[in-house]
Structure formats: C-alpha cells, structure tokens
Write a protein that holds these residues in place. Structure first.
Motif, short mmCIF file in Angstrom:
data_model
loop_
_atom_site.label_atom_id
_atom_site.label_comp_id
_atom_site.label_asym_id
_atom_site.label_seq_id
_atom_site.Cartn_x
_atom_site.Cartn_y
_atom_site.Cartn_z
N SER A 1 0.82 -1.21 0.00
CA SER A 1 0.00 0.00 0.00
C SER A 1 0.85 1.26 0.00
CB SER A 1 -0.94 0.00 1.21
OG SER A 1 -0.21 -0.11 2.41
N ILE A 2 1.87 1.31 0.85
CA ILE A 2 2.69 2.52 0.94
C ILE A 2 3.61 2.66 -0.27
CG2 ILE A 2 4.71 1.64 2.18
CD1 ILE A 2 4.54 4.17 3.92
N SER A 3 3.92 1.54 -0.94
CA SER A 3 4.80 1.59 -2.11
C SER A 3 4.18 2.43 -3.21
CB SER A 3 5.07 0.18 -2.62
OG SER A 3 5.89 0.22 -3.76
N LYS A 4 2.90 2.22 -3.49
CA LYS A 4 2.21 2.99 -4.53
C LYS A 4 2.14 4.47 -4.17
CE LYS A 4 1.12 0.02 -7.75
NZ LYS A 4 1.59 0.20 -9.14
N ILE A 5 1.90 4.74 -2.89
CA ILE A 5 1.81 6.13 -2.44
C ILE A 5 3.16 6.83 -2.60
CG2 ILE A 5 1.40 7.61 -0.44
CD1 ILE A 5 -0.52 5.45 0.59
N LEU A 6 4.24 6.14 -2.17
CA LEU A 6 5.58 6.71 -2.29
C LEU A 6 5.96 6.93 -3.74
CD1 LEU A 6 7.84 4.93 0.36
CD2 LEU A 6 7.33 7.35 0.18
N ASP A 7 5.61 5.99 -4.61
CA ASP A 7 5.93 6.10 -6.02
C ASP A 7 5.31 7.37 -6.61
OD1 ASP A 7 7.06 5.29 -8.41
OD2 ASP A 7 5.28 4.18 -9.05
N TYR A 8 4.07 7.63 -6.24
CA TYR A 8 3.36 8.81 -6.76
C TYR A 8 4.01 10.11 -6.26
CZ TYR A 8 -0.24 12.38 -7.28
OH TYR A 8 -0.89 13.54 -7.58
N PHE A 9 4.24 10.17 -4.94
CA PHE A 9 4.75 11.41 -4.38
C PHE A 9 6.22 11.67 -4.72
CE2 PHE A 9 0.97 11.10 -1.68
CZ PHE A 9 0.53 12.40 -1.74
N LEU A 10 7.02 10.60 -4.90
CA LEU A 10 8.41 10.80 -5.32
C LEU A 10 8.48 11.42 -6.70
CD1 LEU A 10 10.22 7.58 -4.02
CD2 LEU A 10 10.77 9.95 -3.42
N GLU A 11 7.49 11.12 -7.52
CA GLU A 11 7.45 11.67 -8.88
C GLU A 11 6.83 13.07 -8.91
OE1 GLU A 11 5.50 10.63 -13.26
OE2 GLU A 11 5.53 9.10 -11.68
N LYS A 12 5.79 13.29 -8.10
CA LYS A 12 5.04 14.55 -8.17
C LYS A 12 5.50 15.59 -7.14
CE LYS A 12 2.21 12.87 -11.32
NZ LYS A 12 2.18 13.37 -12.72
N LYS A 13 5.85 15.14 -5.95
CA LYS A 13 6.17 16.05 -4.85
C LYS A 13 7.45 15.62 -4.15
CE LYS A 13 2.36 18.55 -5.27
NZ LYS A 13 2.40 20.00 -5.63
N GLU A 14 8.52 15.54 -4.88
CA GLU A 14 9.77 15.00 -4.35
C GLU A 14 10.28 15.81 -3.15
OE1 GLU A 14 14.12 13.48 -5.99
OE2 GLU A 14 12.99 14.96 -7.13
N LEU A 15 10.20 17.14 -3.21
CA LEU A 15 10.68 17.98 -2.12
C LEU A 15 9.95 17.67 -0.82
CD1 LEU A 15 12.29 20.35 -0.93
CD2 LEU A 15 10.48 21.88 -1.77
N LEU A 16 8.64 17.49 -0.90
CA LEU A 16 7.85 17.23 0.31
C LEU A 16 8.16 15.86 0.89
CD1 LEU A 16 4.39 18.75 -0.70
CD2 LEU A 16 6.35 19.85 0.40
N VAL A 17 8.40 14.87 0.00
CA VAL A 17 8.75 13.52 0.47
C VAL A 17 10.06 13.55 1.24
CG1 VAL A 17 9.39 11.18 -0.24
CG2 VAL A 17 7.48 12.34 -1.36
N TRP A 18 11.09 14.18 0.65
CA TRP A 18 12.39 14.23 1.31
C TRP A 18 12.33 15.08 2.58
CZ3 TRP A 18 15.67 10.66 0.46
CH2 TRP A 18 15.76 10.07 -0.80
N SER A 19 11.44 16.07 2.60
CA SER A 19 11.27 16.89 3.81
C SER A 19 10.71 16.03 4.94
CB SER A 19 10.33 18.06 3.53
OG SER A 19 10.88 18.93 2.57
N ALA A 20 9.71 15.21 4.62
CA ALA A 20 9.13 14.32 5.63
C ALA A 20 10.17 13.32 6.12
CB ALA A 20 7.92 13.59 5.06
N PHE A 21 10.96 12.77 5.19
CA PHE A 21 12.02 11.83 5.56
C PHE A 21 13.03 12.52 6.49
CE2 PHE A 21 11.66 9.04 1.49
CZ PHE A 21 10.46 8.54 1.96
N PHE A 22 13.41 13.75 6.14
CA PHE A 22 14.37 14.51 6.94
C PHE A 22 13.85 14.71 8.37
CE2 PHE A 22 16.50 18.46 8.33
CZ PHE A 22 17.82 18.14 8.04
N GLY A 23 12.57 15.06 8.46
CA GLY A 23 11.96 15.25 9.77
C GLY A 23 11.92 13.96 10.57
N MET A 24 11.61 12.85 9.90
CA MET A 24 11.55 11.56 10.59
C MET A 24 12.93 11.17 11.14
SD MET A 24 9.05 9.38 8.09
CE MET A 24 7.38 9.94 7.78
N ILE A 25 13.97 11.48 10.37
CA ILE A 25 15.31 11.13 10.83
C ILE A 25 15.70 12.02 12.02
CG2 ILE A 25 17.75 11.13 10.17
CD1 ILE A 25 16.81 10.34 7.34
N LEU A 26 15.33 13.31 11.98
CA LEU A 26 15.56 14.17 13.14
C LEU A 26 14.84 13.62 14.37
CD1 LEU A 26 15.19 17.78 11.65
CD2 LEU A 26 17.29 16.70 12.47
#
Length: 320
Positions: A70-95
C-alpha cells in the motif's frame, strides 16, 4: 512495522519497541535455528510452527506485506510529483529518530563519546560522497536485503535509510514492489503477459533475491545483534546516534539532481532506462517561495510521527 521499514529514518524496530512486542519478535526470530529446521525436515510441521511462535510471526509478516504494497504505490506517486515534500518528511523523521534514540541515553563516557564521534565522521563522509547509483547485480542485491532488515532488529537504525546510501532505495523498495503488485493484479485478471516482458521479469528476479537476502539477514542478524547489544549496547547506540546525525546531509530536502550527460548535453540512462544520477547540488531554501514553507511543514510532520510513537510507548508503559 512494514510501513516503517519502508520509510527512511523510521526503524521498524522502534515500532515494535513502542508497540510492546520487540522482545517477543527477537525471541521468535532466534527460534529459527537448527532445531527448528530439524523439526521441519522430519515433517513435524505443527511442532515447528509452535516452536518458532508461528502464529505471532505469520500475523506480523502478513501485516508487513500489506503495508509494504500500500505505501509503495503512495511513495511512487509522491516521489514523482512532490519529491521535495517527500524528502522533507524523511528529513523530519530522521531528526525525530535521532531524538528518540538519544533522549534516554545517559551513558556518555570516553568510550561512548569516541564511538559517537566515529559514527558521526563516517556519516559526514558518506554525506559528501557521490551517491551510489542503482546497482542490479544480484549478489549486491542479496547483500542489500541482509542490510535492509537491520531496522527491524535494531531500534533506531533505519534499513531503508541505508538503502538510500547504497543507491538502491527506489529500485528495491519502490520499483520492485510495484512490479510485483502490478504482476499479481494482472495474474488475478488472467493476464500472463508479464512472462514476455524481460524488464518485468528482471525486476521480479531482483525482488526475489532481495527477499531471500532479507530472510537470511533477519535470522542471522537477530542472533548477531542480540549478542552485540548484550555485550556492547551503549557503544552500539552511540555509534548509531553519531552515524545518523552525520548522514543527515544525504536526505537534505533542498537539492538539485545532477544527471550524467553526453557531449550533446543529453541525459544518459542505465540498462533499465533509468536516468543516471552523478550527484546532488544542495542549496539553502528560499523562504520567499511558498513551497519552502510547505517543506518545513512536512519536516515538522516527520518529527511529529516519531514524537507520536514516543508518546504512544509512554502511554503503554503507564497503563501496563
């Protein structure tokens, strides 16, 4: 837990820990040993299932598979359409992950500080290296599988974050999983056209090898990490804190991708048709652009996810 393993910066082990089943998870994995295989070979399936705590492992693995798809399809879409927001969320999760591991760590001394500094230096060096490009060599894929499950067995260390460092995150946790999802959907509809698609078959082979590597790593690492944590728990934790902190540059959201080009300026692709990434040009965000503030919002959301897990774990302890 499956979703957490797929998201860089969030360790599946953290979810198991705050969910209250981490010890049972590690204990069950350690039961996959010589005695278990002896029971299996002798046809004593019920005894084998009971010995390895089969009901617990089966439910856990099934839940992980569902969330993986389920999350794979969601990530695939957002990595293509909203890459900055995806990496921002990842950055926050790592913090948030850094906070989660270090907040209760009160064992700083000469040995742990040295270990933390070593981890920090390694992380910083990796941040400044050219990112690894996707590598579909099957032996390397097998090793990636073994490494990626570290986040399940060691709270705080994100296996998917390690896959980013190795350059195979998108190939193994997005493209391959989506290929399997699409294949199963087609098969259920009676369409077996994928058998004539070399690229699809190659991707499915990669996923199969990755899965085998993950299974081998899950069992072997559970024994190894159990020993390491018992003998060198504080040093191990210090190294992880330093390493993840030093590696934050890898997932810095504001970066421009630099692709490999030919003499005509055309972007080159690999054997799978993927654009070849040479490096990233990181830059400081422009606060006059609305997208920057959205990125900051997603960093806060990423941090909040880990704080939420921390809060949930405390609530469980209070009501235990």
């Amino acid at each position: 837990m499956g979703a957490a393993n797929k998201v860089p910066g969030v360790s599946g082990g953290i979810v198991a820990f705050v969910g209250g089943f981490y010890e049972e998870f590690i204990y069950s994995l350690q039961k996959v040993n010589g005695k278990a295989f002896k029971l299996l070979i002798n046809g004593r399936f019920k005894s084998f299932y009971t010995y390895i705590n089969g009901q617990f492992l089966s439910l856990l693995i099934f839940g992980m598979l569902v969330s993986y798809f389920s999350i794979s399809k969601i990530l695939d879409y957002f990595l293509e359409k909203k890459e900055l927001l995806v990496w921002s969320a990842f950055f926050g999760m790592i913090l948030g992950s850094i906070y989660y591991i270090s907040k209760d760590f009160e064992h700083w001394n000469k040995k742990t500080i040295t270990a933390g500094i070593i981890g920090l230096i390694i992380g910083v060096l990796i941040s400044f290296l050219n990112p690894a490009t996707a590598n579909d060599n099957l032996l390397f894929i097998f090793l990636c599988g073994m490494i990626s499950v570290s986040g399940m067995t060691l709270p705080g260390l994100s296996g998917s974050f390690i896959l980013i460092l190795l350059g195979n995150y998108v190939l193994l946790l997005v493209d391959s999983v989506n290929a399997l999802y699409d294949t199963l959907s087609e098969v259920f509809q009676g369409d077996f056209g994928f058998l004539n698609d070399p690229e699809r078959l190659s991707t499915l082979t990669i996923l199969a090898v990755f899965t085998i590597g993950s299974a081998v790593g899950l069992v072997s690492l559970s024994h190894l990490l159990s020993y390491v944590l018992k003998q060198h728990k504080h040093i191990t934790t210090a190294v992880i804190i330093g390493f993840i902190t030093g590696s934050l540059g890898v997932v810095w959201p504001w970066k421009k991708t630099i692709y490999k080009t030919n003499n005509l300026g055309q972007i080159l692709t690999d054997s799978n048709g993927k654009e070849i990434i040479v490096n990233y040009k990181r830059y400081f965000p422009n606060f006059e652009v609305p997208e920057t503030w959205w990125a900051i919002v997603f960093i806060v959301i990423g941090i909040s996810i880990l704080l939420g897990l921390d809060w949930y774990g405390k609530q469980r302890q209070l009501h235990a």
